[in-house]
Enzyme design. Structure first.
Site, short mmCIF file in Angstrom:
data_model
loop_
_atom_site.label_atom_id
_atom_site.label_comp_id
_atom_site.label_asym_id
_atom_site.label_seq_id
_atom_site.Cartn_x
_atom_site.Cartn_y
_atom_site.Cartn_z
N CYS A 86 41.91 30.07 28.45
CA CYS A 86 43.35 29.89 28.37
C CYS A 86 43.71 28.40 28.40
O CYS A 86 43.45 27.67 27.46
CB CYS A 86 44.06 30.70 29.46
SG CYS A 86 45.81 30.99 29.12
N HIS A 181 42.13 36.04 29.06
CA HIS A 181 41.47 35.96 30.37
C HIS A 181 40.34 36.98 30.47
O HIS A 181 40.58 38.16 30.76
CB HIS A 181 42.49 36.19 31.49
CG HIS A 181 43.40 35.04 31.71
ND1 HIS A 181 43.10 34.00 32.56
CD2 HIS A 181 44.61 34.73 31.16
CE1 HIS A 181 44.08 33.11 32.54
NE2 HIS A 181 45.01 33.53 31.69
N GLU A 183 38.20 37.27 32.77
CA GLU A 183 37.89 37.60 34.16
C GLU A 183 38.69 38.76 34.70
O GLU A 183 38.31 39.35 35.72
CB GLU A 183 38.10 36.36 35.06
CG GLU A 183 39.54 35.93 35.26
CD GLU A 183 40.09 35.01 34.17
OE1 GLU A 183 41.08 34.32 34.44
OE2 GLU A 183 39.53 35.00 33.05
N GLY A 237 35.61 44.70 62.62
CA GLY A 237 35.93 44.68 61.20
C GLY A 237 34.72 44.26 60.39
O GLY A 237 33.71 43.80 60.94
N VAL A 238 34.81 44.41 59.09
CA VAL A 238 33.68 44.11 58.22
C VAL A 238 33.19 42.68 58.39
O VAL A 238 32.00 42.42 58.56
CB VAL A 238 34.05 44.38 56.74
CG1 VAL A 238 32.95 43.91 55.81
CG2 VAL A 238 34.34 45.86 56.51
#
Length: 525
Positions: A86, A181, A183, A237-238
């Site tokens: 882009c 894009h 991605e 948590g993770v």
């Protein structure tokens, strides 16, 4: 001696696009290390990094403006492949002798690109064919300016009806530019194009794998802290869990985990954390009951940013106090991950806006007494989970929905009180329980309940009551950078609402949040 997992690497120059971090994530998914740098890096920095290839990101500026960002000229002299996305394509075209103009026809959203010329970037890649057999690609556009003349040594690879140069290439120099894009997931073959560039054109090996990342992280931790002692705030948590397991592997009993029961956790979370990490994995854990301390510090505070800062400050105070009880603790470990850093601060280009501070990043006071160990800070969430599996953590825990560092402190809107947290915990537990029973938990990316400091009239039996309101929130997302609200069945939502109102005394109304990201964020605060 660990293998050099950074041997083949891609340099991504950031021109300020909201999608830039996705480019990095996609490259990592291909098993290749990459770093995201500001666009105005020096030639010496690029030489030192020694990239196998360079990607120029999109950006919000107009290349037609006099002072708009430009890639360092050395990018095109380094002898490595370059991929402009882009804005990155536009600045490549301008800097190499092409021309870009502003356009009244802004192209935003889905577009179909027709491949006109063979190119290493898209050879054999197609979504469909034209009537005369030309490949078509379904892509996602987001641009106003467009290239109106490509450099003389480039060829036009693909176009759309309104964009004559949708893909351009100089095959000899291995320079490629795309106006869309690749991605984002809306570009259906985008991952294949990135793979073609990174793996084939740049010839990068897939060295960035969970097992190798663990070996590298363990070696780095040992190098950083040596024989020093480390303290870690373990929430269950993770991120903090994977951090704990990495540190445990690297330094063993020199790690002390501090589990802070701050009164802002989920229902029964304290017991679950102590059972798993203390009893099952054998980590050294100190349990600190601190609910009253956190709630006192938060009393009277309504501002979300201030609440996050307070929670971060009190965490550090507690850690400092616990560290003083231990001998020679010099390091504070945290589960900061890459999206925390991205969302918490403007990118080095200065183009991204601060959305909210994370307690892992913006909330830490400058006078913090210990050094920081952040073994996950360059990793995306999906990479952290894969590493956790490799380290032996259970799948159900790793793939549990994200929970914010400040906990219920940002899910109780406005002032945080024990009464509100207790109501919210019970309501949220019902929502999650029903999601699991209906086999919907793994079909949404994140689900939780928010406490609204608003009273609403309700009817129970023959009487009226005037109680609190909660909002259910469920989203679907691939990357947590953008998200859609989840279209949960009406009968399911009705069942959850009925249970909460009937079982949680003090809640009279349940609403459902149907906001996407953007414009809303996933969390309410």
């Amino acid at each position: 001696m660990t293998e050099n997992i950074h041997k083949h690497r891609i340099l991504i120059l950031d021109f300020g696009s909201q999608y830039t971090q996705l480019v990095a994530r996609r490259v990592r998914e291909l098993g290749v290390y990459c770093e995201l740098w500001a666009w105005d890096v020096t030639e010496a920095q690029i030489r030192d990094f020694n990239p196998s290839g360079i990607i120029l990101s999109g950006g919000p500026e107009s290349t037609t403006e006099e002072n708009s960002p430009r890639a360092p000229q050395y990018v095109f002299e380094a002898g490595v492949p370059v991929f402009g996305v882009c804005y990155g394509m536009q600045t490549m075209a301008m800097q190499l002798g092409g021309h870009v103009e502003g356009s009244n026809e802004r192209e935003f959203g889905y577009a179909q690109v027709e491949v006109l010329t063979d190119s290493a970037l898209v050879r054999g890649i197609e979504d469909s064919l034209t009537a005369d057999g030309k490949p078509l690609l379904d892509v996602w556009m987001s641009h106003g300016d467009k290239v109106t003349a490509i450099p003389s040594d480039f060829v036009t690879v693909a176009s759309t009806e309104s964009c004559p140069f949708a893909i351009m290439a100089n095959e000899e120099k291995r320079f490629y530019g795309v106006q869309f894009h690749p991605e984002v997931t809306h570009t259906r073959q985008g991952m294949r194009m990135l793979e073609r560039f990174v793996r084939d054109i740049c010839q990068c090996e897939a060295l960035w794998t969970p097992a190798k990342i663990i070996d590298d992280a363990v070696a780095r931790i040992r190098e950083q802290v040596g024989d020093d002692k480390v303290i870690l705030g373990l929430s269950g948590g993770v991120d903090s869990s994977v951090t704990a397991m990495l540190l445990h592997r690297a330094i063993g009993k020199n790690l002390t985990c501090v589990f802070v029961d701050n009164g802002l956790l989920r229902l029964n979370e304290a017991e679950q954390v102590m059972d798993m990490f203390g009893d099952h994995f054998g980590l050294n854990i100190v349990h600190v009951p601190a609910e009253e301390r956190f709630l006192s510090a938060l009393a009277g505070e309504n501002d979300p940013e201030a609440k996050r800062k307070i929670i971060g400050r009190v965490f550090v105070e507690v850690f400092d106090e616990e560290a003083l009880k231990l001998e020679d603790v010099k390091w504070l470990a945290q589960g900061t991950i890459y999206p925390d850093v991205i969302e918490s601060a403007a990118s080095a280009t200065g183009k991204a806006h601060v959305i909210k501070s994370h307690h892992n990043v913006g909330g830490l006071p400058k006078e913090m007494k210990m050094g920081l160990v952040e073994p996950l800070k360059e990793l995306f969430k999906d990479e952290v989970r894969k590493i956790g599996l490799e380290l032996g953590l259970p799948y159900d825990m790793l793939y549990r929905h994200p929970f914010p560092g400040p906990g219920l402190g940002v899910r109780v809107l406005g002032e945080v009180k024990k009464e509100y947290c207790d109501l919210l915990r019970r309501a949220d537990a019902i929502f999650i329980e029903e999601l699991r029973k209906a086999d919907l938990y793994d079909k949404v990316s994140q689900a939780f309940t928010v406490f609204l400091p608003v009273r609403s009239v309700g009817v129970m039996g023959d009487g009226r009551k005037y109680d609190w309101v909660v909002s259910l929130r469920a989203v679907e997302t691939i990357d947590f950078m953008t998200a859609h609200w989840a279209h949960l069945p009406y009968d399911f939502l009705g069942r959850v609402s009925n249970r909460i109102i009937n079982e949680v005394n003090g809640i009279s109304r349940v609403v459902y949040d149907i906001s996407g990201k953007p414009p809303a964020t996933i969390e309410w605060e």
